[in-house]
Design an enzyme around this catalytic site. Structure first.
Site: not given
Ligand SMILES: Cc1cc2nc3c(=O)[nH]c(=O)nc-3n(C[C@H](O)[C@H](O)[C@H](O)COP(=O)(O)OP(=O)(O)OC[C@H]3O[C@@H](n4cnc5c(N)ncnc54)[C@H](O)[C@@H]3O)c2cc1C
Length: 381
Positions: A244-245
């Site tokens: 996600e990051r």
């Protein structure tokens, strides 16, 4: 520019496909998606047909078996769609809600939920944040209690992207309140299950994706919907956060670079005191400063991608990149809105939109302070 990893002929062909899709099918509809407050669901199917939704996933489930360098190209080019909300909705599907299912899910669960998500026939959402627990993930309260062959789920999640669009959620729930970090489980929850409802939230930016609060009231799903092992949900979610990051860094840098280019074009045309704004030295200095920061942000992101492609742990670099890319995108958006003057303050100006959209990067998926907290721990403080 260190783009060796992303420059093979295969990457170039892929880049052309995505660029064409973003410029011809997404960008012209950027305002329409804002007004809809969500992505047109049929776009997921279109992206599934183009093979864009499961780049790193196993071909057995319809994926392409590629690596993070291709995911990087995908989100660099999707940045051309001029709608951060749309990019966000897509990245939830490809990199935020499905990695755990791909890595830890049973074959039955993958056949039922992952394969249709890769094909774009189902939309996924990631449901972690709660009204009383965001940064402190271990503080969540949504409870899944075993009853025979079912989980019975009660609780609420908030700020969930794709809330109204999703067909299923990757839910993080408490399954044993006395087991500490071993008391959480990831569960696939279909949104047509009785006991599920949502309320949409009104955001200041990212209008092209729907964000909502979710409610679970005695919602039943089979125990077979558990992703991986019961009690390993916290650890699996922490791994899923890495994707996600990283995708947030790639899309943010790409979106900011696009904004830089478009603002440069604007300044070349905007005449002030008898000459283009771009001919004023102070303007040129601003562009150079912005590009310097953007290049550093991109190179730090590429360093993370390289580690991931090599199969190495990149938690530390990704945490740093998330902080740096978020701050850089805020700085770039602030300079660009200023360079547009009054027009920058109008809703249809790309700079105005970027100004509110970019603010999310330092909050969502782990606020800067959360990243700094992890980094301090990793560094032995
Ligand atoms: C548009 C949008 C979309 C989102 N999409 C999703 C989604 O799809 N799924 C999902 O699960 N969540 C989603 N989120 C939630 C997002 O991940 C959380 O907002 C974020 O993790 C912060 O949690 P919080 O809002 O509860 O803030 P809080 O946890 O209340 O934190 C408030 C502030 O405290 C500070 N802080 C945090 N940690 C520390 C620390 N260790 N030390 C000191 N200060 C600290 C930070 O400045 C932080 O911003 C979304 C949020 C938004 C706004």
């Amino acid at each position: 520019m260190s783009s060796d990893l992303f420059n093979t002929s295969e990457h170039e062909v892929f880049r052309d496909t995505v660029r064409k899709f973003a410029e011809e099918e997404l960008a012209p509809r950027a305002r329409e998606f804002d007004e809809m407050g969500r992505i047109d669901k049929s776009l997921f199917k279109r992206m599934g047909d183009l093979g864009l939704l499961g780049l790193r996933y196993d071909p057995e489930w319809g994926g392409s078996g590629l690596d993070w360098s291709f995911s990087t190209v995908l989100f660099e080019e999707l940045g051309r769609c001029d709608n951060a909300g749309v990019t966000m909705g897509i990245s939830v599907q490809t990199d935020m809600a499905t990695p755990s299912l791909h890595q830890f899910g049973s074959d039955d669960l993958k056949a039922q939920y992952l394969a249709p998500a890769i094909a774009g026939e189902m939309v996924a959402a990631i449901a972690v944040t709660e009204p009383d627990a965001g940064s402190d993930v271990a503080g969540i309260k949504t409870r899944a209690v075993r009853d025979g062959d079912d989980w019975v789920i009660n609780g609420s999640k908030i700020y969930i992207t794709n809330a109204a669009t999703a067909d299923w959620l990757c839910l993080l729930a408490v399954t044993d309140p006395d087991a500490g970090y071993g008391g959480f489980t990831q569960i696939v929850v279909p949104t047509d299950a009785p006991g599920f409802r949502y309320d949409l939230l009104d955001k200041i930016g990212n209008w092209g994706s729907d964000t909502g609060q979710l409610f679970f009231e005695d919602l039943r799903v089979p125990i077979a919907n558990t992703i991986g092992d019961i009690g390993r949900g916290f650890q699996q979610q922490m791994m899923q956060f890495q994707d996600e990051r990283l995708v947030a860094c790639v899309s943010t840098v790409a979106g900011s670079k696009r904004l830089w280019e478009r603002t440069k074009e604007y300044c070349e045309q905007r005449v002030l005191f008898g000459k283009p704004l771009s001919k004023m030295q102070v303007t040129q200095f601003k562009f150079v400063e912005m590009l310097t920061q953007l290049t550093a942000a991109r190179e730090l992101t590429y360093a993370c991608v390289r580690k991931r492609v090599a199969g190495e742990d990149a938690t530390q670099e990704i945490s740093m990149a998330k902080i740096f890319c978020g701050r850089t995108s805020r700085m770039v958006a602030d300079e660009c809105i200023q360079l547009h003057g009054g027009y920058g303050y109008m809703k249809d100006c790309v700079a105005g939109r970027a100004f509110v959209d970019s603010r999310l990067v330092s909050i969502g998926g782990g606020a800067d302070e959360t990243m700094i907290h992890y980094l301090a721990k990793m560094l032995g403080f």
